[in-house]
Design an enzyme around this catalytic site. Structure first.
Site, short mmCIF file in Angstrom:
data_model
loop_
_atom_site.label_atom_id
_atom_site.label_comp_id
_atom_site.label_asym_id
_atom_site.label_seq_id
_atom_site.Cartn_x
_atom_site.Cartn_y
_atom_site.Cartn_z
CE1 TYR A 235 -24.79 -6.81 -2.26
CE2 TYR A 235 -23.24 -5.30 -3.72
CZ TYR A 235 -23.98 -5.25 -2.46
OH TYR A 235 -24.31 -4.07 -2.23
CG ASP B 271 -19.87 3.95 -3.29
OD1 ASP B 271 -18.86 3.70 -4.22
OD2 ASP B 271 -21.42 4.15 -3.91
CE LYS C 50 -27.24 -3.79 12.85
NZ LYS C 50 -27.07 -3.00 13.57
CG ASP D 56 -21.52 -1.61 -2.79
OD1 ASP D 56 -20.72 -1.20 -3.84
OD2 ASP D 56 -22.60 -2.25 -3.79
CG ASP E 47 -25.85 0.15 12.81
OD1 ASP E 47 -24.51 -0.11 13.77
OD2 ASP E 47 -26.43 0.07 14.01
#
Ligand code: NAD
Length: 356
Positions: A142, A251, A191, A247, A223
């Site tokens: 970001y 959620d 990851k 992020d 994942d």
């Protein structure tokens, strides 16, 4: 105690939910003998309309000069056509950067009285959901370079993801310190089988863990983590992860507890000043209709009392008032259940306020 709070009402439902949170803070001030002064700091779409930019310098200054910042939400379809550098969200990213808020903490806790709103199988929900996601907030993709080039008749877009050791180290400390106040378990999500940033992340988190021998550290690929959150969320205590993964996972984490309207978050840097907000957006579909659930914002104000102002009893009083209103059966539309009392944003605020 006297405290100055910068208030960013923002767009959509922002002004409605922030208004209720301020009402609750006023009730706290009255009961505990504090004086909270609110300073308005326009940000988001409303600031683009009024000043041409999502975060005017005067608003940034107000936030930097205050003891903490309370935010509703920014954005909405009205500003979707803005060029990417001048979108409402850019104001928020700039504010996080300027305040050096490198960690974002989101508790994911299932309220006893809202168990039936949990979308997971009852036997999974029955094991309990009570963990926090610590997300790195001012690094990663970001904050990397974003570019779209034109070559040989087609466009190519590039977003750069970068992390340096100190950025990982400081947020890892936040996670381990939080785990010490909880169930002493950190799950670091990355990851590392694919990304260099993740391999660095894993190495630094492992190094930091040596300073916390009383805290168990596990590593998990992102994942797998997204799957485990649904398969058995009771296994998690503190999850620490980088910006983009955080992020998305936070959620998902909040949704499994019931409604997105219930969850607060805090963003902190080195000092005690923080930015406190609900995790949801500006919900333009229900804006101005007295339908928004203000509880996420009210609990964000409670986090401000606890973490920035060191007012634990006051924070406890707010959280107990929220529990009390839920126990009495009051529900906004997003958490409505059979046999409960439907209320709007304003009445939910009043029911919580009267219990302080
Ligand atoms: P959203 O969170 O605003 O809404 C998603 C759904 O949840 C909607 O159906 C909405 O009505 C509902 N909802 C959200 N908060 C609620 C509440 N308190 N009470 C009841 N229902 C609630 O997400 P979105 O629709 O993807 O985004 C809308 C706008 O918000 C976009 O412009 C987006 O960029 C912005 N946004 C801002 C922030 C922020 O300010 N931190 C965060 C996320 C999204």
């Amino acid at each position: 105690m006297e405290k100055t709070i910068a208030v960013i009402r923002g767009d959509g439902i922002g002004p409605e939910i922030v208004g209720e949170a301020i009402g609750v803070l006023d009730a706290v001030a009255a009961r505990f003998g504090h004086c909270f002064t609110y300073r308005e700091a326009p940000m988001g779409g409303c600031a683009i309309d009024a000043f041409g930019v999502p975060l005017p310098d005067s608003s940034l200054q107000t936030c930097l000069e205050s003891d903490s910042v309370l935010l509703g939400a920014v954005g909405g379809p009205k500003w979707d056509a803005q060029p990417s550098h001048n979108r409402p969200e850019k104001g928020l990213l700039k504010l996080r950067g300027a305040m050096e808020l490198y960690s974002n903490v989101r508790p994911a806790r299932m309220f006893e009285d809202l168990a039936s709103a949990c979308p997971l199988r009852p036997d999974i929900a029955a094991r309990g959901i009570d963990f926090v996601v610590v997300r790195e907030l001012i690094g990663g993709v970001y904050f990397g370079e974003h570019r779209t080039d034109e070559a040989e008749g087609e466009q190519k877009a590039t977003d750069i993801m970068a992390y340096s050791e100190h950025e990982v180290r400081r947020v890892a400390h936040v996670a381990f310190q939080m785990a010490r106040k909880r169930r002493h378990r950190v799950t670091s999500v990355d990851k590392a089988n694919v990304l260099d940033t993740s391999r660095l992340w894993r190495r630094v988190v492992t190094e930091v863990a040596r300073e916390y021998p009383d805290v168990e550290l596990l590593h998990m690929y992102v994942d797998n983590a997204s799957m485990q959150l649904i398969r058995d969320p009771s296994q998690f205590d503190v999850i620490v992860t980088e910006n983009l993964f955080g992020d998305i996972l936070s959620d998902e984490a909040s949704q499994i507890t019931g409604s997105i309207g219930m969850i607060p978050s805090s963003s902190m840097g080195q000092g005690t000043r923080g930015l406190y907000e609900p995790i949801h957006g500006s919900a333009p579909d229900i804006a101005g209709q007295d339908k928004a659930n203000p509880i996420g914002t009210i609990l964000a104000a409670a986090m401000m009392l606890r973490y920035s102002f060191d007012m634990a009893a006051e924070a406890d009083a707010v959280e107990a008032a929220v529990d009390g209103a839920l126990k009495a059966g009051y529900r906004c539309g997003d958490i409505l259940q059979p046999d409960c009392i439907p209320v709007g944003c304003r009445e939910m605020g009043a029911r919580i306020r009267e219990r302080i």
